[in-house]
Write a protein that holds these residues in place. Sequence first.
Motif, PDB file in Angstrom:
ATOM      1  N   THR B   9      34.003  45.076  30.839  1.00 28.70           N
ATOM      2  CA  THR B   9      35.277  44.397  30.855  1.00 28.70           C
ATOM      3  C   THR B   9      36.186  45.263  31.692  1.00 28.70           C
ATOM      4  OG1 THR B   9      36.070  45.634  29.002  1.00 28.70           O
ATOM      5  CG2 THR B   9      34.801  43.678  28.527  1.00 28.70           C
ATOM      6  N   GLN B  10      37.298  44.741  32.089  1.00 29.97           N
ATOM      7  CA  GLN B  10      38.231  45.586  32.825  1.00 29.97           C
ATOM      8  C   GLN B  10      38.701  46.705  31.955  1.00 29.97           C
ATOM      9  OE1 GLN B  10      38.658  42.158  33.678  1.00 29.97           O
ATOM     10  NE2 GLN B  10      37.348  43.010  35.232  1.00 29.97           N
ATOM     11  N   THR B  16      43.060  50.573  25.857  1.00 27.77           N
ATOM     12  CA  THR B  16      43.759  50.645  27.125  1.00 27.77           C
ATOM     13  C   THR B  16      45.056  49.855  27.092  1.00 27.77           C
ATOM     14  OG1 THR B  16      43.737  49.845  29.349  1.00 27.77           O
ATOM     15  CG2 THR B  16      42.101  48.934  27.903  1.00 27.77           C
ATOM     16  N   SER B  18      46.411  48.369  29.413  1.00 32.33           N
ATOM     17  CA  SER B  18      46.476  47.334  30.443  1.00 32.33           C
ATOM     18  C   SER B  18      46.639  45.948  29.842  1.00 32.33           C
ATOM     19  CB  SER B  18      45.196  47.345  31.254  1.00 32.33           C
ATOM     20  OG  SER B  18      44.175  46.799  30.460  1.00 32.33           O
ATOM     21  N   PRO B  21      50.475  44.047  30.237  1.00 31.68           N
ATOM     22  CA  PRO B  21      51.045  44.369  31.529  1.00 31.68           C
ATOM     23  C   PRO B  21      52.557  44.309  31.475  1.00 31.68           C
ATOM     24  CG  PRO B  21      50.049  42.207  31.553  1.00 31.68           C
ATOM     25  CD  PRO B  21      49.688  42.849  30.262  1.00 31.68           C
ATOM     26  N   SER B 205      38.842  34.452  28.195  1.00 37.08           N
ATOM     27  CA  SER B 205      38.847  34.100  29.619  1.00 37.08           C
ATOM     28  C   SER B 205      37.497  33.520  30.020  1.00 37.08           C
ATOM     29  CB  SER B 205      39.150  35.321  30.482  1.00 37.08           C
ATOM     30  OG  SER B 205      40.289  35.980  30.001  1.00 37.08           O
ATOM     31  N   VAL B 208      36.913  29.741  29.099  1.00 36.40           N
ATOM     32  CA  VAL B 208      37.490  28.745  30.002  1.00 36.40           C
ATOM     33  C   VAL B 208      36.657  28.669  31.278  1.00 36.40           C
ATOM     34  CG1 VAL B 208      39.549  28.049  31.251  1.00 36.40           C
ATOM     35  CG2 VAL B 208      39.762  29.194  29.053  1.00 36.40           C
ATOM     36  N   ILE B 209      36.277  29.851  31.798  1.00 36.78           N
ATOM     37  CA  ILE B 209      35.441  29.861  33.005  1.00 36.78           C
ATOM     38  C   ILE B 209      34.151  29.088  32.753  1.00 36.78           C
ATOM     39  CG2 ILE B 209      34.035  31.370  34.471  1.00 36.78           C
ATOM     40  CD1 ILE B 209      36.243  33.503  34.133  1.00 36.78           C
ATOM     41  N   ILE B 212      34.581  25.265  32.573  1.00 36.08           N
ATOM     42  CA  ILE B 212      34.835  24.628  33.865  1.00 36.08           C
ATOM     43  C   ILE B 212      33.578  24.647  34.731  1.00 36.08           C
ATOM     44  CG2 ILE B 212      36.115  24.905  36.017  1.00 36.08           C
ATOM     45  CD1 ILE B 212      38.528  25.663  34.314  1.00 36.08           C
ATOM     46  N   VAL B 244      43.737  23.131  39.079  1.00 34.31           N
ATOM     47  CA  VAL B 244      43.464  24.577  39.011  1.00 34.31           C
ATOM     48  C   VAL B 244      44.611  25.286  38.275  1.00 34.31           C
ATOM     49  CG1 VAL B 244      43.268  26.686  40.372  1.00 34.31           C
ATOM     50  CG2 VAL B 244      42.008  24.645  41.051  1.00 34.31           C
ATOM     51  N   ALA B 247      44.199  24.846  34.710  1.00 35.44           N
ATOM     52  CA  ALA B 247      43.104  25.696  34.223  1.00 35.44           C
ATOM     53  C   ALA B 247      43.610  27.120  34.032  1.00 35.44           C
ATOM     54  CB  ALA B 247      41.936  25.670  35.202  1.00 35.44           C
ATOM     55  N   ALA B 248      44.420  27.575  34.998  1.00 40.08           N
ATOM     56  CA  ALA B 248      44.981  28.922  34.898  1.00 40.08           C
ATOM     57  C   ALA B 248      45.860  29.032  33.658  1.00 40.08           C
ATOM     58  CB  ALA B 248      45.787  29.247  36.148  1.00 40.08           C
ATOM     59  N   GLY B 251      43.823  29.311  30.572  1.00 37.93           N
ATOM     60  CA  GLY B 251      43.313  30.674  30.407  1.00 37.93           C
ATOM     61  C   GLY B 251      44.380  31.603  29.862  1.00 37.93           C
ATOM     62  N   ILE B 252      45.579  31.510  30.424  1.00 37.85           N
ATOM     63  CA  ILE B 252      46.653  32.416  30.005  1.00 37.85           C
ATOM     64  C   ILE B 252      47.053  32.140  28.559  1.00 37.85           C
ATOM     65  CG2 ILE B 252      49.083  32.986  30.390  1.00 37.85           C
ATOM     66  CD1 ILE B 252      48.545  32.551  33.388  1.00 37.85           C
ATOM     67  N   TYR B 255      44.498  33.515  26.180  1.00 36.14           N
ATOM     68  CA  TYR B 255      44.616  34.969  26.180  1.00 36.14           C
ATOM     69  C   TYR B 255      45.816  35.408  25.346  1.00 36.14           C
ATOM     70  CZ  TYR B 255      44.610  39.684  28.140  1.00 36.14           C
ATOM     71  OH  TYR B 255      44.551  41.038  28.309  1.00 36.14           O
TER      72      TYR B 255
ATOM     73  N   THR C 153      42.922  36.901  33.493  1.00 41.47           N
ATOM     74  CA  THR C 153      42.822  35.972  32.376  1.00 41.47           C
ATOM     75  C   THR C 153      42.680  34.536  32.867  1.00 41.47           C
ATOM     76  OG1 THR C 153      45.177  35.540  32.231  1.00 41.47           O
ATOM     77  CG2 THR C 153      44.380  37.463  31.080  1.00 41.47           C
ATOM     78  N   VAL C 154      42.722  34.362  34.176  1.00 41.97           N
ATOM     79  CA  VAL C 154      42.745  33.028  34.751  1.00 41.97           C
ATOM     80  C   VAL C 154      41.349  32.693  35.262  1.00 41.97           C
ATOM     81  CG1 VAL C 154      43.589  31.821  36.793  1.00 41.97           C
ATOM     82  CG2 VAL C 154      45.176  33.093  35.364  1.00 41.97           C
ATOM     83  N   PRO C 155      40.870  31.471  35.025  1.00 41.11           N
ATOM     84  CA  PRO C 155      39.544  31.114  35.545  1.00 41.11           C
ATOM     85  C   PRO C 155      39.585  30.946  37.059  1.00 41.11           C
ATOM     86  CG  PRO C 155      40.539  29.228  34.479  1.00 41.11           C
ATOM     87  CD  PRO C 155      41.464  30.383  34.247  1.00 41.11           C
ATOM     88  N   ILE C 157      37.449  31.102  39.161  1.00 41.87           N
ATOM     89  CA  ILE C 157      36.330  30.374  39.743  1.00 41.87           C
ATOM     90  C   ILE C 157      36.650  28.889  39.873  1.00 41.87           C
ATOM     91  CG2 ILE C 157      35.061  29.780  37.638  1.00 41.87           C
ATOM     92  CD1 ILE C 157      32.589  30.925  39.206  1.00 41.87           C
ATOM     93  N   ALA C 158      37.678  28.433  39.127  1.00 38.99           N
ATOM     94  CA  ALA C 158      38.076  27.036  39.251  1.00 38.99           C
ATOM     95  C   ALA C 158      38.457  26.701  40.687  1.00 38.99           C
ATOM     96  CB  ALA C 158      39.254  26.740  38.319  1.00 38.99           C
ATOM     97  N   ASN C 198      40.970  48.164  38.709  1.00 34.13           N
ATOM     98  CA  ASN C 198      40.338  49.412  38.282  1.00 34.13           C
ATOM     99  C   ASN C 198      40.417  50.485  39.349  1.00 34.13           C
ATOM    100  OD1 ASN C 198      39.711  48.019  35.993  1.00 34.13           O
ATOM    101  ND2 ASN C 198      37.623  48.763  35.894  1.00 34.13           N
ATOM    102  N   ARG C 201      43.720  52.122  38.926  1.00 34.12           N
ATOM    103  CA  ARG C 201      43.707  52.932  37.723  1.00 34.12           C
ATOM    104  C   ARG C 201      42.931  54.232  37.973  1.00 34.12           C
ATOM    105  NH1 ARG C 201      41.924  49.330  33.022  1.00 34.12           N
ATOM    106  NH2 ARG C 201      43.780  48.157  33.555  1.00 34.12           N
ATOM    107  N   LEU C 243      30.956  43.826  36.646  1.00 35.76           N
ATOM    108  CA  LEU C 243      31.577  42.544  36.335  1.00 35.76           C
ATOM    109  C   LEU C 243      31.582  41.642  37.564  1.00 35.76           C
ATOM    110  CD1 LEU C 243      33.398  41.678  33.775  1.00 35.76           C
ATOM    111  CD2 LEU C 243      35.245  41.890  35.424  1.00 35.76           C
TER     112      LEU C 243
END
Lengths: 274, 275, 317
Positions: B9-10, B16, B18, B21, B205, B208-209, B212, B244, B247-248, B251-252, B255, C153-155, C157-158, C198, C201, C243
């Motif tokens: 993961t990030q 973390t 992060s 934000p 996240s 949702v990916i 879709i 799109v 979709a965003a 996702g938000i 989250y 956090t946003v797809p 790939i859409a 990253n 960071r 990832l």
Amino acid sequence: MTTADTTTPAIEIQGVGMVFNGGRPNEVTALTDIDLTVQAGEFISLIGPSGCGKSTLMRIVGDLETPTSGAVRVNGKDPRQARLDHDYGMAFQQAGLFDWRTVSANIELPLELMKWNKARRQTRSSELLDLVHLADFGAMRPWELSGGMQQRVAIARALAASPGLLLMDEPFGALDEMTRERMQGELVRICAETGATVIFVTHSIPEAVYLSDRVVVMSARPGQITDVIPVALGERNEDTREDPTFFASITTVREALRGAPAPAVTGSNSVDIS
Amino acid sequence: MSTVEAPQTQAPKPKTPSTNPGRGRSLIPPLIVGVVAVVAWEVLVRVFNIQKFLIPRPSSIIAALSTSWADILEGTKRTGYVAVSGLIVGVIIAVALALLCTRFHFMADALTPMAAALAATPIVALAPIYFKWFGATDATAKQCVVVSVVIFPVFINTARGLLEVQNVQIELMHTYGVGDWAILREVRLPNALPFFFTSLKVASSLAVIAAIVAEYFGGQQGTLGSIITQSAGLSRYDRAWAAVLMAALLGIVLYAIVVVLERTFIPWERADARR
Amino acid sequence: MATTAPTFLQKPVDPARSNSGRSGPSALSRFARRTVFIIGGIVAVALIYTAVKAMGHATGGTWPFTSMPLPFSTDDVTMPPVMDIVLRFGQPQRTGDPKNLTMWILEAMLFTFREAFVGFIIGIIIGMAIALIMLRTRWLERGVMPWVIVSQTVPLIALAPVVVAFGNQIKVPLFSWQQWMSVALIATYLTFFPVAVNGLRGLKSPTPLALDFMRTNAASGNATLWKLRMPAAVPFLIPALKLAATASVVGAIVGEISAGVRGGLGRLLIDYSAQYLSDPSRLYCVVIGAALLGVLFVALINVTDLLLMRNRPREAR
């Protein structure tokens, strides 16, 4: 490289003051009115309670901070120029070695930054490894060494460019007492061999006394020099630690730190431990 | 093969900062950059007269969103349903597996390398097979895709949180003479919560990916995925971008829900995260 | 360190050994154990699959001892027997085709890998460039970084079908834009975001002490970047790259489907899916191929990781 010439002092600090966050509500006066002159070849310890600005003072000498008032000369030069000329080496509380470099490569890093060629760097790093008694460890990684060994590598790194001046910020602070005493012995030997001038920040009174020609005692809020105590122990060796003069000097420094007027060193407050 | 590590993961460490934000910092710089970017996009597309099938202007995307609002909202609901229901089922399975691993350590040894290897695979490629199993028109196949995608990160992180506890704490519990159940409740579960929520953020996240992408492989019409592919195929790019955008947002929102849950359940992590 | 991969197989580090690096025999035995477990897992999946089929066959498509129907059919078309799938790899793609299915799938894997990899590399370059710019320009970092983080956090790939359609319209002078490049573009932007986050960071990870050290040695900005910041960033980048590697493969497959690009896994998935009734095993074979590509790509990153990090302490890995 830069051998300090004997006529100019290694360090001259005149009326230095340091104020952080000046003009803002969180303003902190770290240092006021610091005057100190260090002769070439001298070993000076800075000791004092947390927050007395001893590290800040050293960082000013090392051009990691710029004082808000006063003047500093290092080898007769502006600290910035001295830094650019590689006039000093610095060692910190953590060894701060780079994991991805071998021990030798860590020692050679300052030389790389000075654009020395490879052959010269290697010659120098093996000399230094001999000096710190780590000759067999050059190819190892820093994280494979013990804390004391890492600190010796850090000292070798600080000495790489043969600077006339060493700035050491509690380099043995993270070590256990046994290792610490051994490292102090090594440092004394190295200084004798290289003739370097040293500014040494520490929390430990015996350490300061054992190592130094003069112990500079500082007090906090605002950080200032309250006392400069000369230590006349002659040549240091393991017996020095049991010498009555050693204990007497420790007492003097301790009382200076407590703010009492420093009494003359007499034999009366020496303790016989045998 | 054997060097495959767990899904990354990030946020490599659960604590973390992060995940928050800009918290404690000014929101102004990102807002300025956002507004400038959108305005520049609008102006550049107008000035250089870029054809709208290349990049539609933000204003025409908004316009398309309002004219097709009913369709796009319906699509968002359908996709959101698949993503959320799959997410919930996947998380339940993953947590159950992780709990089994604390009971039977050999399961941890056996499942972790498997999970790590599977996490590296494009699991969504299973979609066509699930469509054959459960039928293409039903939501089940797509839910299964989401479940499959969600399981691995949640399982790996939660199991790690349950197993990687400080020995001191376990020994302390032993000195109290309590059993495994008390150790689970008092030590393992609290230790696992930050790990769990970190993975849940990733999983929300991913859900949702996955939904879709599964929709791109076919199945039911009127979902966000099918609106995007159809609109793109018909050169209705403004409509595609509008979908799109939704979709965003989906996702938000997911989250954000996880973040709210996290702060509710592990308030003690907040001070650390604020740093 | 913050980037330790979540491998809880590594039991809490024994303090006595924490200073020793990755010792040979234990690494080897871990390797062997994992391989055994993965093979065991594959066998277990095949056994469960066969058992479910047998159960469905025995009960006539209901849950045992009930009349509740199973949610899916267990016949040989919906769930072809494991051996059929395994043997299918060795047979021609279709009757009369000289190439067998394995060759087709390998070629498709290579094709999809090329798209994903080219996009991945470009994504790394752009991501690192952005991270470097943000490192030097604080206002940009404060303005842009939150958006890059939100993007996670946003797809993203859409956007694939849109990007592909967009790619079809590009006219670049001196070079003909090909459709696979649009697909690579998807992998690029999927890689770009995690690498930028990253990367920044990691570039900011050196301790004040290390930075002070470089300063006392009068190191130039470039020297600090290459001798300190870049090596320090590696352990932060590796997770992002893993990832991104998986995401790139997914992105490439989705892009192929959206763009109708021939020659890759996406196309095979669609084709074999359409012809499923006449030849069900083929779809399973290509799905296995896709899974293998993902694993191989991530394994490639792992090998890079081992090479770049071979000299670092285990705690930092």
